[in-house]
Design a protein around this motif. Structure first.
Motif, PDB file in Angstrom:
ATOM      1  N   SER A  22       0.838  -1.198   0.000  1.00 43.88           N
ATOM      2  CA  SER A  22       0.000   0.000   0.000  1.00 43.88           C
ATOM      3  C   SER A  22       0.876   1.252   0.000  1.00 43.88           C
ATOM      4  O   SER A  22       1.963   1.249   0.585  1.00 43.88           O
ATOM      5  CB  SER A  22      -0.861  -0.045   1.275  1.00 43.88           C
ATOM      6  OG  SER A  22      -2.002   0.745   1.141  1.00 43.88           O
ATOM      7  N   CYS A  25       3.377   7.357   2.746  1.00 43.90           N
ATOM      8  CA  CYS A  25       4.197   8.560   2.801  1.00 43.90           C
ATOM      9  C   CYS A  25       5.381   8.323   3.716  1.00 43.90           C
ATOM     10  O   CYS A  25       5.216   7.786   4.815  1.00 43.90           O
ATOM     11  CB  CYS A  25       3.403   9.719   3.384  1.00 43.90           C
ATOM     12  SG  CYS A  25       2.136  10.313   2.292  1.00 43.90           S
ATOM     13  N   GLN A 100       1.332   6.516  -6.549  1.00 44.65           N
ATOM     14  CA  GLN A 100       0.059   7.149  -6.200  1.00 44.65           C
ATOM     15  C   GLN A 100       0.213   8.653  -6.403  1.00 44.65           C
ATOM     16  O   GLN A 100       1.062   9.279  -5.771  1.00 44.65           O
ATOM     17  CB  GLN A 100      -0.292   6.849  -4.750  1.00 44.65           C
ATOM     18  CG  GLN A 100      -1.689   7.349  -4.380  1.00 44.65           C
ATOM     19  CD  GLN A 100      -2.001   7.164  -2.909  1.00 44.65           C
ATOM     20  OE1 GLN A 100      -1.219   7.562  -2.045  1.00 44.65           O
ATOM     21  NE2 GLN A 100      -3.144   6.574  -2.602  1.00 44.65           N
ATOM     22  N   MET A 285      -5.509  -3.473   8.038  1.00 41.04           N
ATOM     23  CA  MET A 285      -5.364  -4.553   9.016  1.00 41.04           C
ATOM     24  C   MET A 285      -5.690  -5.913   8.414  1.00 41.04           C
ATOM     25  O   MET A 285      -6.473  -6.676   8.951  1.00 41.04           O
ATOM     26  CB  MET A 285      -6.195  -4.238  10.262  1.00 41.04           C
ATOM     27  CG  MET A 285      -5.682  -2.954  10.916  1.00 41.04           C
ATOM     28  SD  MET A 285      -6.506  -2.508  12.439  1.00 41.04           S
ATOM     29  CE  MET A 285      -5.821  -3.712  13.561  1.00 41.04           C
ATOM     30  N   ALA A 307      -0.047  -2.260   4.405  1.00 35.83           N
ATOM     31  CA  ALA A 307       0.844  -1.110   4.629  1.00 35.83           C
ATOM     32  C   ALA A 307       1.800  -1.410   5.790  1.00 35.83           C
ATOM     33  O   ALA A 307       2.940  -1.823   5.581  1.00 35.83           O
ATOM     34  CB  ALA A 307       0.025   0.152   4.881  1.00 35.83           C
ATOM     35  N   ARG A 308       1.303  -1.259   7.030  1.00 34.17           N
ATOM     36  CA  ARG A 308       2.207  -1.375   8.188  1.00 34.17           C
ATOM     37  C   ARG A 308       2.856  -2.746   8.284  1.00 34.17           C
ATOM     38  O   ARG A 308       3.991  -2.854   8.758  1.00 34.17           O
ATOM     39  CB  ARG A 308       1.446  -1.028   9.465  1.00 34.17           C
ATOM     40  CG  ARG A 308       1.129   0.472   9.536  1.00 34.17           C
ATOM     41  CD  ARG A 308       0.072   0.769  10.561  1.00 34.17           C
ATOM     42  NE  ARG A 308      -1.215   0.188  10.184  1.00 34.17           N
ATOM     43  CZ  ARG A 308      -2.319   0.281  10.926  1.00 34.17           C
ATOM     44  NH1 ARG A 308      -2.281   0.924  12.070  1.00 34.17           N
ATOM     45  NH2 ARG A 308      -3.443  -0.275  10.508  1.00 34.17           N
TER      46      ARG A 308
HETATM   47  C1  LIG Z   1       3.390   5.444   7.445  1.00 34.66           C
HETATM   48  C2  LIG Z   1       2.110   5.442   6.658  1.00 34.66           C
HETATM   49  C3  LIG Z   1       1.977   6.265   5.553  1.00 34.66           C
HETATM   50  C4  LIG Z   1       0.821   6.234   4.765  1.00 34.66           C
HETATM   51  N1  LIG Z   1       0.748   6.990   3.613  1.00 34.66           N
HETATM   52  C5  LIG Z   1      -0.281   6.790   2.750  1.00 34.66           C
HETATM   53  C6  LIG Z   1      -0.249   7.334   1.439  1.00 34.66           C
HETATM   54  O1  LIG Z   1       0.723   7.955   1.009  1.00 34.66           O
HETATM   55  N2  LIG Z   1      -1.330   7.126   0.645  1.00 34.66           N
HETATM   56  C7  LIG Z   1      -2.415   6.377   1.064  1.00 34.66           C
HETATM   57  O2  LIG Z   1      -3.367   6.222   0.304  1.00 34.66           O
HETATM   58  N3  LIG Z   1      -2.431   5.811   2.279  1.00 34.66           N
HETATM   59  C8  LIG Z   1      -1.388   5.984   3.112  1.00 34.66           C
HETATM   60  N4  LIG Z   1      -1.377   5.326   4.320  1.00 34.66           N
HETATM   61  C9  LIG Z   1      -2.461   4.365   4.612  1.00 34.66           C
HETATM   62  C10 LIG Z   1      -2.058   2.964   4.182  1.00 34.66           C
HETATM   63  O3  LIG Z   1      -1.825   2.898   2.784  1.00 34.66           O
HETATM   64  C11 LIG Z   1      -3.126   1.939   4.573  1.00 34.66           C
HETATM   65  O4  LIG Z   1      -4.300   2.229   3.860  1.00 34.66           O
HETATM   66  C12 LIG Z   1      -3.409   1.932   6.065  1.00 34.66           C
HETATM   67  O5  LIG Z   1      -2.189   2.016   6.815  1.00 34.66           O
HETATM   68  C13 LIG Z   1      -4.153   0.680   6.498  1.00 34.66           C
HETATM   69  O6  LIG Z   1      -3.426  -0.482   6.125  1.00 34.66           O
HETATM   70  P1  LIG Z   1      -2.548  -1.336   7.178  1.00 34.66           P
HETATM   71  O7  LIG Z   1      -3.479  -1.718   8.309  1.00 34.66           O
HETATM   72  O8  LIG Z   1      -2.070  -2.511   6.392  1.00 34.66           O
HETATM   73  O9  LIG Z   1      -1.448  -0.463   7.684  1.00 34.66           O
HETATM   74  C14 LIG Z   1      -0.249   5.374   5.127  1.00 34.66           C
HETATM   75  C15 LIG Z   1      -0.110   4.573   6.271  1.00 34.66           C
HETATM   76  C16 LIG Z   1       1.043   4.579   7.009  1.00 34.66           C
HETATM   77  C17 LIG Z   1       1.157   3.655   8.201  1.00 34.66           C
END
Ligand SMILES: Cc1cc2nc3c(=O)[nH]c(=O)nc-3n(C[C@H](O)[C@H](O)[C@H](O)COP(=O)(O)O)c2cc1C
Length: 338
Positions: A22, A25, A100, A285, A307-308
């Motif tokens: 994902s 930033c 993106q 998640m 993402a995380r």
């Molecule tokens: C450090 C960080 C930076 C993020 N930057 C973006 C981003 O640039 N664009 C976006 O659409 N979502 C961004 N997100 C959201 C993630 O893409 C994702 O949708 C969200 O963290 C939930 O997924 P996860 O539970 O796997 O972390 C960011 C999340 C994190 C943790």
């Protein structure tokens, strides 16, 4: 039903599995918005981690549209060479890579004046935005198209348009942030008009065989926000304009975060998929491999973005494949570990 580690083909691109890194930033660029050693190392290591598709973070199409002054950018030709290094490295190791493209609108935290559909600040911590006039709408549409062309030049396989998390295009879609009385506000049909212009401009700027994704927020978590019916109308319009994947997240246009738990955004992806027949990605998640695989096998989403989980384990996709007893194909220098 397909599985998480089955390939998927969209337009001219085949992804080796349905795992997406994902966009995240990093806030590690300088004010010039160019790639530096951080991005080379960070994205380089992710490129070795086995995902079918990795995204580079929200990348600004205009300087005044940066989320922060440390965002990456594709608003100028000077930014292409650095980001092309990231792309080339991913390709060298067999990983598809997308970028993106975003504009923060009223959520821009920059020193220059910021812009939005209406003069409603996001919160007391943000500037009051200047209302976008026709000339500036044209400029932003052109900026998205120009950034998309630069992304093609850099060699990216996919473009994702950022229409979620309360940034500019989401601001247009939402009655919370769009109180315009012209052709861009009022009804859902009017609220989608500008985001749709951007989608069409990007689609036109990239080759026919390149998939275009859009990330949307499937819920605003506000009784005064848009409804799922509105979102379905928006998605139908995006699909008709040539979008290939709806990447479904949620929230971001009000300062309160929703309660989150494993798979909490899956119902939004599922609802959009069922109503529109679109190829959808789900995120949020989903880093338990069994859950991610089940979401795909149950047909609730076609792809899963993590993402995380990828920050904790850059090889999340290899780890997940092992957990699911799928073949793992790691880069040659790492093979002795498997
Ligand atoms: C450090 C960080 C930076 C993020 N930057 C973006 C981003 O640039 N664009 C976006 O659409 N979502 C961004 N997100 C959201 C993630 O893409 C994702 O949708 C969200 O963290 C939930 O997924 P996860 O539970 O796997 O972390 C960011 C999340 C994190 C943790």
């Amino acid at each position: 039903m397909p599985e998480l580690f089955d390939p998927i083909t969209l337009r001219g691109v085949t992804f080796k599995n349905r795992v997406i890194v994902s966009p995240m930033c990093q806030y590690q660029a300088g004010p010039d918005g160019r790639v530096n050693d951080w991005h080379i190392v960070h994205y380089g290591s992710l490129a070795l981690g086995g995902a079918g598709l990795m995204f580079v973070e929200a990348t600004a199409v205009e300087s005044r549209g940066r989320i922060s002054e440390r965002d990456l950018g594709l608003w100028s030709d000077e930014q292409v060479e650095g980001i092309a290094r990231v792309v080339n490295f991913a390709h060298r190791w067999g990983t598809k890579i997308g970028v993106q493209l975003g504009h923060a609108g009223r959520k821009a935290d920059v020193s220059e004046p910021i812009v939005a559909p209406s003069a409603i600040p996001f919160s007391e911590h943000y500037q009051k935005p200047v209302v976008l006039d026709e000339e500036n709408l044209d400029a932003i549409e052109r900026a998205f198209a120009a950034a998309a062309k630069r992304a093609v030049q850099a060699g990216f396989d996919v473009i994702e348009i950022h229409g979620a998390h309360g940034y500019l295009l989401h601001q247009f879609l939402s009655p919370l942030s769009n109180q315009r009385t012209d052709a861009y506000g009022g009804s859902p049909e009017n609220r989608v008009r500008f985001p749709l212009r951007v989608v069409r401009a990007v689609r036109e700027a990239v080759p026919d065989d390149m998939p275009v994704f859009i990330r949307v927020s499937g819920s605003e978590y506000s009784p005064d926000g848009y409804t799922m019916d509105d979102m379905i109308l928006y998605c139908r319009a995006f699909l008709e304009a040539g979008v290939d994947v709806i990447d479904v997240s949620s929230g971001g246009n009000v300062p309160v975060a929703p309660k989150s738990y494993a798979g909490y955004q899956v119902p939004f992806a599922d609802a959009i998929k069922r109503a529109t027949g679109a190829v959808v990605a789900s995120v949020g998640m989903l880093d338990d491999p069994l859950l991610a695989d089940a979401v795909v096998q149950e047909g609730r989403a076609d792809m899963v973005a993590v993402a995380r989980g990828f920050l904790r384990d850059k090889h999340w996709a290899h780890t997940a494949a092992r957990r699911l007893n799928k073949p793992v194909s790691v880069p040659q220098p790492y093979q002795r570990a498997y």
